[in-house]
Design a protein around this motif. Sequence first.
Motif, PDB file in Angstrom:
ATOM      1  N   VAL A 186       0.849  -1.203   0.087  1.00 28.95           N
ATOM      2  CA  VAL A 186      -0.097   0.098  -0.078  1.00 28.95           C
ATOM      3  C   VAL A 186       0.774   1.100  -0.212  1.00 28.95           C
ATOM      4  O   VAL A 186       1.489   1.554   0.962  1.00 28.95           O
ATOM      5  CB  VAL A 186      -1.056   0.050   1.111  1.00 28.95           C
ATOM      6  N   PHE A 233      -3.319   2.261  -9.689  1.00 36.45           N
ATOM      7  CA  PHE A 233      -4.013   1.196  -9.169  1.00 36.45           C
ATOM      8  C   PHE A 233      -4.149   0.106 -10.188  1.00 36.45           C
ATOM      9  O   PHE A 233      -3.924  -1.039  -9.983  1.00 36.45           O
ATOM     10  CB  PHE A 233      -5.522   1.727  -8.488  1.00 36.45           C
ATOM     11  N   ASN A 239      -4.680  -5.130   0.427  1.00 33.79           N
ATOM     12  CA  ASN A 239      -3.740  -4.087  -0.172  1.00 33.79           C
ATOM     13  C   ASN A 239      -4.569  -3.508  -1.375  1.00 33.79           C
ATOM     14  O   ASN A 239      -4.518  -2.323  -1.536  1.00 33.79           O
ATOM     15  CB  ASN A 239      -2.269  -4.689  -0.517  1.00 33.79           C
ATOM     16  N   ASN A 282       1.106   3.138  -6.005  1.00 33.02           N
ATOM     17  CA  ASN A 282       0.228   1.921  -6.201  1.00 33.02           C
ATOM     18  C   ASN A 282      -1.074   2.547  -6.273  1.00 33.02           C
ATOM     19  O   ASN A 282      -2.203   1.806  -6.987  1.00 33.02           O
ATOM     20  CB  ASN A 282       0.367   0.675  -5.304  1.00 33.02           C
ATOM     21  N   LYS A 283      -1.443   3.510  -5.293  1.00 35.50           N
ATOM     22  CA  LYS A 283      -2.963   4.067  -5.392  1.00 35.50           C
ATOM     23  C   LYS A 283      -2.926   4.902  -6.663  1.00 35.50           C
ATOM     24  O   LYS A 283      -4.124   4.900  -7.276  1.00 35.50           O
ATOM     25  CB  LYS A 283      -2.771   5.018  -4.096  1.00 35.50           C
ATOM     26  N   CYS A 307      -6.099   0.466  -1.545  1.00 41.17           N
ATOM     27  CA  CYS A 307      -5.559   1.342  -2.681  1.00 41.17           C
ATOM     28  C   CYS A 307      -6.599   1.407  -3.857  1.00 41.17           C
ATOM     29  O   CYS A 307      -6.449   2.498  -4.790  1.00 41.17           O
ATOM     30  CB  CYS A 307      -4.456   0.629  -3.540  1.00 41.17           C
TER      31      CYS A 307
END
Length: 291
Positions: free
Chosen positions: A155, A163, A257, A159-160, A261
């Motif tokens: 996280v 996504f 995770n 990565n957010k 995200c």
Amino acid sequence: MTFTVDVRGSLSPPTIAYVYPFGLAYFDYQCSRYNLVGQEGDVDSEDEKEQLSESDIVIDVKYIKSLEAKDWKEQDHYRVLGIPNLRVKASTKDVKKAYKYMVLKCHPDKSQGNTKVDEEAFTCIQKAYEQLCVIDGKRAYDSIDPNFDNEVPNVTEHNKQNFYKVFGPVIERNAQWSINKNVPMLGSDSDEIDYVNDFYNFWYDFKSWREYSYLDEEERDKADCKEERRYLDKLNKQERVRRKKEEMTRMRQIVDNCYACDPRIKAFNEDRKKRKLEAKLAKQEAYRQEQ
């Protein structure tokens, strides 16, 4: 009556000749041995469709000849059979076709080089086929395929922001372990909340066929008695259970995770708070108007 035999000259000393099974008759024997397809019929399931042509088979001579039969469990069976790119997607028909092709091309009788090396290589080809030609054996090897990426994305802000690019491939490749064939994929920003909820409900309740019998370290066949075999079976079973728990923990971490995200979850939560606040303000306004 007496016969007299006139022996002229002398016999050459005896030599040892290794005779290897070869040809269509041997292939049919192997098929019948493992309840597979011979020349007369097909017992594969309808969804076992052949996707392989001979031009797709890549014979890695250098790799195959570097192998030793005693270490056959350490080899890449798909690479040995010339189908390193199919792997878990290879059907039983693909495995059989690749094996038949390898037998025709790599039989020791066709070698003009180091016979010992060719014999070892051919044995490794046979071992690869025996492992992959039956469903249970293939699943055991696919479960521990060293080429599979077990990565769990963390996280992070990166990565957010990325996504779908980060988690999309992770979900897609891990979907292969699902017992249920109807596996929902990650989707997109345009998905409704019902789809997103169904997606996480499925993955949080993920049922995997992945197992770890291929990694059994204790060889029960070498046990001297029934009690020893039972003891070795117990040790192997305990290790399989431990590895299965680790795998389920890994899968759960992926879903956790992914959820953390997911921009859709954030958007849905913000929208829910907004509607809740609007409803609260509307109720307060209606109360004031009544006063």
